[in-house]
Design an enzyme around this catalytic site. Structure first.
Site, PDB file in Angstrom:
ATOM      1  N   GLY A  57       0.763  -1.244   0.000  1.00  0.00           N
ATOM      2  CA  GLY A  57       0.000   0.000   0.000  1.00  0.00           C
ATOM      3  C   GLY A  57       0.795   1.295   0.000  1.00  0.00           C
ATOM      4  N   TRP A  59       2.173   3.001  -2.516  1.00  0.00           N
ATOM      5  CA  TRP A  59       1.777   3.945  -3.574  1.00  0.00           C
ATOM      6  C   TRP A  59       0.432   4.585  -3.225  1.00  0.00           C
ATOM      7  CZ3 TRP A  59       3.144   2.451  -9.341  1.00  0.00           C
ATOM      8  CH2 TRP A  59       4.519   2.231  -9.441  1.00  0.00           C
ATOM      9  N   ASP A  77      -5.616  -5.767  -5.080  1.00  0.00           N
ATOM     10  CA  ASP A  77      -4.467  -6.671  -4.966  1.00  0.00           C
ATOM     11  C   ASP A  77      -4.964  -8.039  -4.497  1.00  0.00           C
ATOM     12  OD1 ASP A  77      -1.148  -5.999  -4.664  1.00  0.00           O
ATOM     13  OD2 ASP A  77      -1.853  -7.959  -3.970  1.00  0.00           O
ATOM     14  N   ASP A 101      -8.113 -10.713  -7.856  1.00  0.00           N
ATOM     15  CA  ASP A 101      -7.224 -10.823  -9.006  1.00  0.00           C
ATOM     16  C   ASP A 101      -7.640  -9.770 -10.043  1.00  0.00           C
ATOM     17  OD1 ASP A 101      -5.937 -11.627 -11.356  1.00  0.00           O
ATOM     18  OD2 ASP A 101      -6.111 -13.755 -10.847  1.00  0.00           O
ATOM     19  N   ASP A 123       1.766  -1.331 -10.271  1.00  0.00           N
ATOM     20  CA  ASP A 123       3.059  -1.862  -9.823  1.00  0.00           C
ATOM     21  C   ASP A 123       2.928  -3.382  -9.704  1.00  0.00           C
ATOM     22  OD1 ASP A 123       5.701  -1.515  -8.999  1.00  0.00           O
ATOM     23  OD2 ASP A 123       5.185  -1.238  -6.887  1.00  0.00           O
ATOM     24  N   LYS A 163       4.489  -1.128 -14.353  1.00  0.00           N
ATOM     25  CA  LYS A 163       5.759  -1.851 -14.200  1.00  0.00           C
ATOM     26  C   LYS A 163       5.894  -2.938 -15.254  1.00  0.00           C
ATOM     27  CE  LYS A 163       6.824  -4.087 -10.201  1.00  0.00           C
ATOM     28  NZ  LYS A 163       7.613  -3.754  -9.011  1.00  0.00           N
TER      29      LYS A 163
HETATM   30  C1  LIG Z   1       5.672  -4.842  -5.942  1.00  0.00           C
HETATM   31  S1  LIG Z   1       4.137  -5.233  -5.196  1.00  0.00           S
HETATM   32  C2  LIG Z   1       3.303  -3.684  -5.199  1.00  0.00           C
HETATM   33  C3  LIG Z   1       3.834  -2.701  -4.169  1.00  0.00           C
HETATM   34  C4  LIG Z   1       2.945  -1.495  -4.012  1.00  0.00           C
HETATM   35  N1  LIG Z   1       3.016  -0.617  -5.207  1.00  0.00           N
HETATM   36  C5  LIG Z   1       3.344  -0.660  -2.811  1.00  0.00           C
HETATM   37  O1  LIG Z   1       3.918   0.412  -3.024  1.00  0.00           O
HETATM   38  O2  LIG Z   1       3.088  -1.062  -1.692  1.00  0.00           O
HETATM   39  C6  LIG Z   1       3.319  -6.133  -6.450  1.00  0.00           C
HETATM   40  C7  LIG Z   1       1.921  -6.582  -6.095  1.00  0.00           C
HETATM   41  O3  LIG Z   1       1.267  -7.094  -7.257  1.00  0.00           O
HETATM   42  C8  LIG Z   1       0.275  -7.980  -6.775  1.00  0.00           C
HETATM   43  N2  LIG Z   1      -0.278  -8.809  -7.858  1.00  0.00           N
HETATM   44  C9  LIG Z   1       0.382  -9.657  -8.684  1.00  0.00           C
HETATM   45  N3  LIG Z   1      -0.477 -10.255  -9.538  1.00  0.00           N
HETATM   46  C10 LIG Z   1      -1.714  -9.773  -9.251  1.00  0.00           C
HETATM   47  C11 LIG Z   1      -3.018 -10.026  -9.782  1.00  0.00           C
HETATM   48  N4  LIG Z   1      -3.204 -10.873 -10.803  1.00  0.00           N
HETATM   49  N5  LIG Z   1      -4.073  -9.365  -9.241  1.00  0.00           N
HETATM   50  C12 LIG Z   1      -3.884  -8.500  -8.207  1.00  0.00           C
HETATM   51  N6  LIG Z   1      -2.666  -8.225  -7.670  1.00  0.00           N
HETATM   52  C13 LIG Z   1      -1.594  -8.848  -8.170  1.00  0.00           C
HETATM   53  C14 LIG Z   1       1.013  -8.791  -5.719  1.00  0.00           C
HETATM   54  O4  LIG Z   1       0.104  -9.435  -4.852  1.00  0.00           O
HETATM   55  C15 LIG Z   1       1.869  -7.708  -5.043  1.00  0.00           C
HETATM   56  O5  LIG Z   1       1.277  -7.246  -3.866  1.00  0.00           O
END
Ligand SMILES: C[S@@+](CC[C@H](N)C(=O)[O-])C[C@H]1O[C@@H](n2cnc3c(N)ncnc32)[C@H](O)[C@@H]1O
Length: 207
Positions: A57, A59, A77, A101, A123, A163
């Protein structure tokens, strides 16, 4: 080793400044360079932001702290948002969070129903397997999903940050961004680990 020193620097700074993840400094740098989030907005229509792959969280928290009551935030997420540093902000009526998802129809419907958005930030990243081609392919799939959201829910003039793991067919993503936005570019913030193959693509000024 240099990258551990860097990790410590950004992680400690995030902890000290009340963010659950060091990734906040990537958004901060892109915001300062590209003007993604307007400061001091209050009253009038809220500035609507969609945050995909938002957990834990940082961002979302950065956007909420910068825009205050001038923001409406939708976030999604697979994992929940961390409530360690948010001081109640994630529980306010300016925030809609769905744990799900982003590729699922019900998540998409819930997020689109709360649009259109002025800024879409994704992200989202796959859980890495260590196999670079698998990880890159999954990351590109998530970037394509983010672009589908941009097409469906970003208003004219809106911006996108997404990203991507470098190595696969990223040229196709950039091509799609340039079709949808007046400007499309890649940018690697200083807070990305030096050994990491992640980077960000920006779409500015949606056509
Ligand atoms: C690098 S982290 C994000 C960090 C966030 N921007 C922050 O600043 O706290 C990547 C996130 O992408 C989520 N993610 C990956 N695939 C996903 C999907 N299909 N649906 C929802 N979230 C997904 C992961 O659960 C993870 O929490």
């Amino acid at each position: 080793m240099a990258h551990y020193e860097k990790l410590d620097h950004w992680s400690l700074k995030a902890q000290k400044e009340g963010y659950p993840a060091r990734s906040v400094y990537k958004l901060k740098e892109m915001d300062e360079k590209f003007g993604l989030l307007p400061a001091g907005r209050a009253g009038g229509n809220p500035f609507r932001v969609l945050d995909l792959g938002a957990a834990p969280g940082s961002w979302s928290l950065y956007a909420l702290r910068k825009l205050g009551s001038g923001l409406f935030l939708s976030a999604a997420d697979l994992s929940p948002l961390s409530r360690q540093y948010d001081k109640g902000l994630f529980g306010g009526d300016k925030v809609f969070f769905i744990q799900g998802d982003i590729t699922a129809a019900e998540t998409r419907e819930a997020l689109l129903a709360r649009g259109p958005y002025r800024l879409l930030m994704s992200d989202a990243a796959p859980a890495t397997t260590g196999n670079r081609s698998v990880d890159t392919l999954r990351s590109l799939e998530l970037a394509e999903v983010a672009l589908d959201y941009a097409e469906a829910a970003l208003e004219k003039g809106g911006n996108l940050v997404v990203k991507v793991f470098q190595g696969g067919d990223t040229a196709e993503i950039l091509k799609r961004i340039r079709e949808l936005f007046k400007t499309g570019k890649s940018f690697k913030p200083a807070a990305c680990r030096s050994e990491s193959f992640e980077t960000y693509y920006l779409g500015l000024d949606r056509r």
